[in-house]
Design a protein around this motif. Structure first.
Motif, short mmCIF file in Angstrom:
data_model
loop_
_atom_site.label_atom_id
_atom_site.label_comp_id
_atom_site.label_asym_id
_atom_site.label_seq_id
_atom_site.Cartn_x
_atom_site.Cartn_y
_atom_site.Cartn_z
N ARG A 41 25.55 40.79 44.43
CA ARG A 41 26.45 41.94 44.53
C ARG A 41 27.24 42.23 43.27
NH1 ARG A 41 31.71 41.08 47.74
NH2 ARG A 41 32.52 39.19 46.84
N GLY A 42 27.16 41.37 42.26
CA GLY A 42 27.90 41.58 41.01
C GLY A 42 29.26 40.90 41.08
N ASN A 43 29.78 40.50 39.91
CA ASN A 43 31.10 39.85 39.91
C ASN A 43 32.20 40.89 40.11
OD1 ASN A 43 31.70 41.09 37.42
ND2 ASN A 43 30.96 39.32 36.27
N ARG A 44 33.45 40.45 40.20
CA ARG A 44 34.56 41.35 40.52
C ARG A 44 34.71 42.46 39.49
NH1 ARG A 44 39.75 39.54 38.12
NH2 ARG A 44 40.75 40.60 39.84
N HIS A 45 34.47 42.18 38.23
CA HIS A 45 34.59 43.21 37.20
C HIS A 45 33.49 44.25 37.34
CE1 HIS A 45 37.91 41.30 35.07
NE2 HIS A 45 37.32 40.16 35.38
N ALA A 46 32.27 43.80 37.64
CA ALA A 46 31.15 44.72 37.83
C ALA A 46 31.37 45.62 39.04
CB ALA A 46 29.85 43.94 37.97
N GLY A 48 34.29 46.75 39.94
CA GLY A 48 35.46 47.61 39.73
C GLY A 48 36.79 46.96 40.02
N TYR A 49 36.87 45.64 40.01
CA TYR A 49 38.11 44.94 40.31
C TYR A 49 38.64 44.17 39.11
CZ TYR A 49 37.03 46.23 45.06
OH TYR A 49 36.76 46.93 46.19
N GLY A 50 38.69 44.84 37.94
CA GLY A 50 39.19 44.22 36.72
C GLY A 50 40.68 44.49 36.52
N ALA A 51 41.08 44.64 35.26
CA ALA A 51 42.49 44.82 34.90
C ALA A 51 43.07 46.10 35.50
CB ALA A 51 42.63 44.83 33.38
N ARG A 52 42.30 47.18 35.50
CA ARG A 52 42.78 48.45 36.09
C ARG A 52 43.11 48.26 37.57
NH1 ARG A 52 40.70 52.22 39.07
NH2 ARG A 52 41.53 54.32 39.03
N TRP A 53 42.24 47.55 38.30
CA TRP A 53 42.47 47.29 39.72
C TRP A 53 43.72 46.46 39.92
CZ3 TRP A 53 41.83 48.70 44.47
CH2 TRP A 53 42.17 47.80 45.50
N GLU A 54 43.94 45.45 39.09
CA GLU A 54 45.12 44.60 39.24
C GLU A 54 46.41 45.41 39.11
OE1 GLU A 54 45.27 41.52 40.33
OE2 GLU A 54 43.10 41.42 40.45
N LYS A 55 46.44 46.37 38.18
CA LYS A 55 47.62 47.24 38.02
C LYS A 55 47.79 48.14 39.24
CE LYS A 55 47.43 47.33 33.01
NZ LYS A 55 47.13 48.13 31.83
N LEU A 56 46.69 48.70 39.71
CA LEU A 56 46.73 49.56 40.90
C LEU A 56 47.16 48.77 42.13
CD1 LEU A 56 46.16 52.38 42.01
CD2 LEU A 56 43.76 51.72 42.25
N ARG A 57 46.64 47.58 42.27
CA ARG A 57 46.99 46.69 43.38
C ARG A 57 48.49 46.39 43.40
NH1 ARG A 57 47.98 41.48 43.84
NH2 ARG A 57 47.35 40.37 45.71
#
Length: 131
Positions: A41-46, A48-57
């Motif tokens: 399924r791809g890693n978290r960054h692949a 869409g859960y990278g740095a941008r997601w952490e800020k949004l979260r």
């Protein structure tokens, strides 16, 4: 090599024993989520859960006051600390990372919601107006 010992089914209150690497008996096998490995399924960054997601979260948790906004908690008037952010409409069903589609959620509530969605194929997932 000796066989693995039998273990109890993970369903609460079930006394059935299961063999091998299974965690649920045949009666409760539908409760197993069956996550795919990152190699599939791809890693978290692949995903869409990278740095941008952490800020949004962090923004969503702050917006929701760190309180679980799931349907069940709101319906029961239950107050639980939210540690995760949930897609109201799952990404697999066309949901986006738009803040209106995100809500703060407790870890246990999130696991239960995700399992329900996977069992029913996310049909009837909550609308963005619900949490």
């Amino acid at each position: 090599m000796p066989a693995r010992p039998l273990r109890p089914c993970k369903h609460r209150g079930c006394g059935a024993l299961v063999a091998g690497g299974k965690t649920y008996c045949e009666t409760h096998a539908g409760e197993e989520v069956g996550w795919k490995p990152d190699s599939v399924r791809g890693n978290r960054h692949a995903r869409g859960y990278g740095a941008r997601w952490e800020k949004l979260r962090a923004m969503v948790l702050l917006r929701d006051g760190g309180i679980c906004r799931c349907v069940e908690c709101r319906k029961l008037g239950r107050v639980r600390v939210a540690t995760e952010v949930d897609h109201v409409t799952p990404k697999s069903q066309g949901g986006t990372d738009d803040p209106q589609n995100l809500s703060a959620i407790n870890h246990d509530c999130h696991k239960a919601k995700t399992a329900r969605e996977r069992r029913r194929g996310a049909v009837g997932a909550r609308s963005p107006s619900g949490s």
